[in-house]
Design a protein around this motif. Structure first.
Motif, short mmCIF file in Angstrom:
data_model
loop_
_atom_site.label_atom_id
_atom_site.label_comp_id
_atom_site.label_asym_id
_atom_site.label_seq_id
_atom_site.Cartn_x
_atom_site.Cartn_y
_atom_site.Cartn_z
N ALA A 277 0.82 -1.22 0.00
CA ALA A 277 0.00 0.00 0.00
C ALA A 277 0.85 1.25 0.00
O ALA A 277 0.40 2.31 -0.46
N LEU A 278 2.08 1.19 0.52
CA LEU A 278 2.95 2.35 0.63
C LEU A 278 4.27 2.08 -0.08
O LEU A 278 4.80 0.96 -0.02
N ALA A 279 4.79 3.10 -0.73
CA ALA A 279 6.09 2.99 -1.36
C ALA A 279 7.18 3.17 -0.30
O ALA A 279 7.02 3.91 0.67
N VAL A 280 8.29 2.48 -0.51
CA VAL A 280 9.41 2.56 0.43
C VAL A 280 10.66 3.00 -0.33
O VAL A 280 10.73 2.91 -1.56
N ARG A 281 11.65 3.46 0.43
CA ARG A 281 12.90 3.92 -0.17
C ARG A 281 13.95 2.83 -0.05
O ARG A 281 14.08 2.19 0.99
N ARG A 290 11.15 6.05 -4.94
CA ARG A 290 10.37 5.13 -4.12
C ARG A 290 10.00 3.89 -4.92
O ARG A 290 9.80 3.95 -6.14
N ARG A 291 9.91 2.78 -4.22
CA ARG A 291 9.53 1.51 -4.84
C ARG A 291 8.43 0.87 -4.02
O ARG A 291 8.38 1.02 -2.79
N VAL A 292 7.56 0.16 -4.69
CA VAL A 292 6.41 -0.47 -4.06
C VAL A 292 6.68 -1.97 -3.93
O VAL A 292 7.01 -2.64 -4.92
N PRO A 293 6.55 -2.55 -2.73
CA PRO A 293 6.73 -4.01 -2.57
C PRO A 293 5.64 -4.78 -3.30
O PRO A 293 4.48 -4.36 -3.34
N ILE A 294 6.03 -5.88 -3.87
CA ILE A 294 5.10 -6.75 -4.58
C ILE A 294 5.50 -8.20 -4.34
O ILE A 294 6.70 -8.50 -4.26
N ARG A 295 4.52 -9.06 -4.22
CA ARG A 295 4.78 -10.49 -4.04
C ARG A 295 4.09 -11.26 -5.15
O ARG A 295 2.91 -11.03 -5.42
#
Length: 381
Positions: A277-281, A290-295
């Motif tokens: 839901a949130l982008a991380v650095r 920023r990048r967004v986690p995905i599985r």
């Protein structure tokens, strides 16, 4: 000039699919993290020695011992604690016996004081025939006997309360030693770490000998320290990140093709399982990136598919079946309207088209062209 072709041909199968590539590592959705238990004993040893450890990459069954620590020092302490518990029980028994003797002596002293009081009462009643001095002495003797009897009664009550308190202190001490023993007995059972599920053993990395390495038999470990993971090989996934500018194209459930860097020939089908839901650095990126986690869930299994392998996945963003494709340079955009130049009977004619998925070389044409028509790669003179 180039002839448009149907997407069913070999060249067009690649071009009808638009994907986004993500990179990450393989992990397991279903796993159990095995750690050294945190023992309940207040004086448990800070460091423990591993005498048995399951091998990394092996398969274990539920309930199988995967780690065993040396219990000799703990067993010695348990034996000492058992002696303390037995000694505490003996102290209670001994003190009860001593209190019974003391209580009998106090009872006898009270009876003597009672007899002296009765004697003083009788002597005082016979004082009418005595002289004044003798009557005064008898009165003083009676008061002394009464005071002595009351004192003996008070001593009896105080002694009874004191004995109860003393026994209670001994009982609490015995209970504390018993609780101490029970905790150590439970700790010894927990020295055997058993697998809560069946699966593949993946060893944890630790700092040993000046460098990172796997935990081995004979190493010193501490309570709470992770030792291994037991993973379910049928629940593998790719934990990856995607640039936030491309994250809006991703949806849960999209199909994907997964590959491993270590085994280029392997391919697995997959699907997007979750999107952050949130982008991380990232650690090595500028603060504004920023990048967004995905599985991505991997469908299927292979003996070479294990956790911590670097992997990639092409997530299918758009797919068109049975459409025409043309080179990108054949398409002209004029005021937001796409058009191509189609060869007619005597010259090329401009025709508006509706575009679909595209890659760096070709673009799909959804409407406006027919198979077999020729288009110009640039604007005709």
């Amino acid at each position: 000039e180039i002839s448009a072709c149907l997407v069913g041909s070999e060249m067009c199968i690649r071009d009808r699919l638009r994907t986004v590539r993500v990179a990450g590592v393989v992990s397991a959705r279903n796993y159990a993290l095995m750690s050294i238990p945190v023992f309940r004993g207040p004086d448990s040893r800070a460091n423990l020695t591993l005498v048995k450890l399951a091998k990394g990459g092996s398969f274990v069954k539920k309930g199988e011992i995967v780690a065993l620590m040396d219990t000799q020092s703990a067993q010695d302490h348990v034996d000492d604690t058992k002696d303390e518990v037995a000694q505490a029980e003996q102290n209670i028994f001994k003190r009860k016996a001593e209190q019974a003797v003391d209580w009998g002596n106090l009872q006898q002293t009270l009876k003597i004081a009672r007899a002296n009081l009765d004697k003083a009462v009788l002597e005082d009643r016979a004082g009418e025939v005595k002289t004044d001095v003798e009557r005064e002495l008898l009165r003083l003797n009676l008061e002394e006997a009464q005071a002595t009897y009351k004192q003996r009664e008070a001593d009896l009550v105080a002694t009874r309360e004191g004995d109860r308190s003393e026994l209670r202190i001994l009982e609490i001490s015995q209970q504390r030693n018993q609780i101490h023993l029970d905790r150590h007995l439970l700790d010894i059972v927990r020295f055997e770490v058993k697998a809560p599920m069946s699966g593949l053993v993946v060893m944890q990395q630790v700092f040993r000998g000046g460098e990172m390495g796997q935990i081995q038999e004979g190493d010193q470990v501490s309570p709470g320290q992770p030792v291994m993971k037991i993973v379910d090989p049928s629940s593998m996934q790719v934990e990856a990140t995607v640039n936030q500018s491309e994250s809006s194209q991703l949806r849960v459930g999209q199909a994907a093709t997964v590959g491993l860097d270590a085994f280029p020939e392997l391919r697995f089908k997959g699907r997007v399982y979750s999107i952050g839901a949130l982008a991380v650095r990232g650690h090595r990126e500028n603060y504004y990136l920023r990048r967004v986690p995905i599985r991505i869930l991997i469908e299927g299994s292979d003996a070479r598919l294990i956790p911590d392998l670097s992997a990639w996945a092409d997530v299918e963003i758009e797919r068109h079946a049975d459409v025409l494709v043309v080179p990108r340079e054949a398409v002209e955009i004029d005021h937001g309207q796409a058009a191509v130049y189609v060869k007619g009977a005597s010259q090329f004619e401009k025709r508006a088209v509706t575009l679909g998925a595209a890659n760096r070389a070709q673009v799909a044409v959804l409407e406006g062209l027919r198979a077999g028509e020729e288009v110009a790669l640039s604007r005709p003179q």
